[in-house]
Design a protein around this motif. Structure first.
Motif, PDB file in Angstrom:
ATOM      1  N   ALA A 181       0.837  -1.198   0.000  1.00 48.20           N
ATOM      2  CA  ALA A 181       0.000   0.000   0.000  1.00 48.20           C
ATOM      3  C   ALA A 181       0.874   1.251   0.000  1.00 48.20           C
ATOM      4  O   ALA A 181       0.570   2.244  -0.680  1.00 48.20           O
ATOM      5  CB  ALA A 181      -0.930  -0.009   1.211  1.00 48.20           C
ATOM      6  N   SER A 182       1.976   1.219   0.740  1.00 47.82           N
ATOM      7  CA  SER A 182       2.889   2.357   0.780  1.00 47.82           C
ATOM      8  C   SER A 182       3.524   2.604  -0.591  1.00 47.82           C
ATOM      9  O   SER A 182       3.680   3.756  -1.013  1.00 47.82           O
ATOM     10  CB  SER A 182       3.969   2.110   1.829  1.00 47.82           C
ATOM     11  N   ILE A 183       3.879   1.541  -1.273  1.00 46.53           N
ATOM     12  CA  ILE A 183       4.466   1.675  -2.612  1.00 46.53           C
ATOM     13  C   ILE A 183       3.449   2.280  -3.580  1.00 46.53           C
ATOM     14  O   ILE A 183       3.771   3.184  -4.356  1.00 46.53           O
ATOM     15  CB  ILE A 183       4.972   0.301  -3.116  1.00 46.53           C
ATOM     16  N   VAL A 184       2.222   1.805  -3.522  1.00 45.20           N
ATOM     17  CA  VAL A 184       1.182   2.322  -4.418  1.00 45.20           C
ATOM     18  C   VAL A 184       0.929   3.806  -4.148  1.00 45.20           C
ATOM     19  O   VAL A 184       0.847   4.619  -5.087  1.00 45.20           O
ATOM     20  CB  VAL A 184      -0.121   1.503  -4.269  1.00 45.20           C
ATOM     21  N   VAL A 185       0.834   4.192  -2.887  1.00 43.95           N
ATOM     22  CA  VAL A 185       0.602   5.595  -2.541  1.00 43.95           C
ATOM     23  C   VAL A 185       1.785   6.438  -2.986  1.00 43.95           C
ATOM     24  O   VAL A 185       1.615   7.543  -3.524  1.00 43.95           O
ATOM     25  CB  VAL A 185       0.338   5.744  -1.026  1.00 43.95           C
ATOM     26  N   GLY A 186       2.999   5.947  -2.813  1.00 47.84           N
ATOM     27  CA  GLY A 186       4.181   6.680  -3.252  1.00 47.84           C
ATOM     28  C   GLY A 186       4.214   6.876  -4.750  1.00 47.84           C
ATOM     29  O   GLY A 186       4.557   7.954  -5.242  1.00 47.84           O
ATOM     30  N   LEU A 187       3.850   5.850  -5.490  1.00 47.29           N
ATOM     31  CA  LEU A 187       3.810   5.972  -6.947  1.00 47.29           C
ATOM     32  C   LEU A 187       2.741   6.965  -7.398  1.00 47.29           C
ATOM     33  O   LEU A 187       2.965   7.754  -8.322  1.00 47.29           O
ATOM     34  CB  LEU A 187       3.565   4.602  -7.586  1.00 47.29           C
ATOM     35  N   LEU A 188       1.592   6.939  -6.756  1.00 45.89           N
ATOM     36  CA  LEU A 188       0.533   7.879  -7.108  1.00 45.89           C
ATOM     37  C   LEU A 188       0.938   9.322  -6.795  1.00 45.89           C
ATOM     38  O   LEU A 188       0.695  10.231  -7.600  1.00 45.89           O
ATOM     39  CB  LEU A 188      -0.762   7.521  -6.377  1.00 45.89           C
ATOM     40  N   LEU A 189       1.558   9.529  -5.652  1.00 42.51           N
ATOM     41  CA  LEU A 189       2.002  10.883  -5.306  1.00 42.51           C
ATOM     42  C   LEU A 189       3.104  11.357  -6.252  1.00 42.51           C
ATOM     43  O   LEU A 189       3.131  12.520  -6.651  1.00 42.51           O
ATOM     44  CB  LEU A 189       2.495  10.926  -3.859  1.00 42.51           C
ATOM     45  N   GLY A 190       3.996  10.473  -6.628  1.00 46.71           N
ATOM     46  CA  GLY A 190       5.053  10.831  -7.572  1.00 46.71           C
ATOM     47  C   GLY A 190       4.490  11.195  -8.934  1.00 46.71           C
ATOM     48  O   GLY A 190       4.910  12.169  -9.551  1.00 46.71           O
ATOM     49  N   ALA A 191       3.533  10.416  -9.403  1.00 43.92           N
ATOM     50  CA  ALA A 191       2.914  10.708 -10.697  1.00 43.92           C
ATOM     51  C   ALA A 191       2.168  12.037 -10.651  1.00 43.92           C
ATOM     52  O   ALA A 191       2.229  12.831 -11.598  1.00 43.92           O
ATOM     53  CB  ALA A 191       1.964   9.579 -11.092  1.00 43.92           C
TER      54      ALA A 191
END
Length: 52
Positions: free
Chosen positions: A5-15
């Motif tokens: 979940a942390s990886i997914v949130v990080g990717l979304l924030l980066g995008a």
């Protein structure tokens, strides 16, 4: 599970950050200025009427 979940949130924030910076850079340009007729305008503002 929390790591995924942390990886997914990080990717979304980066995008979202990349998208936002791209929009800001694209909007940092002056719009094209249309040339006016020098005989009928001063500083591209039309003047109506007789000036004499």
């Amino acid at each position: 599970m929390p790591a995924a979940a942390s990886i997914v949130v990080g990717l979304l924030l980066g995008a979202a950050a990349v998208f936002g910076v791209t929009l800001m850079v694209q909007q940092d340009n002056k719009p094209p200025l249309q040339a006016g007729d020098p005989a009928s305008s001063v500083l591209n503002r039309v003047e109506y009427g007789d000036r004499s």
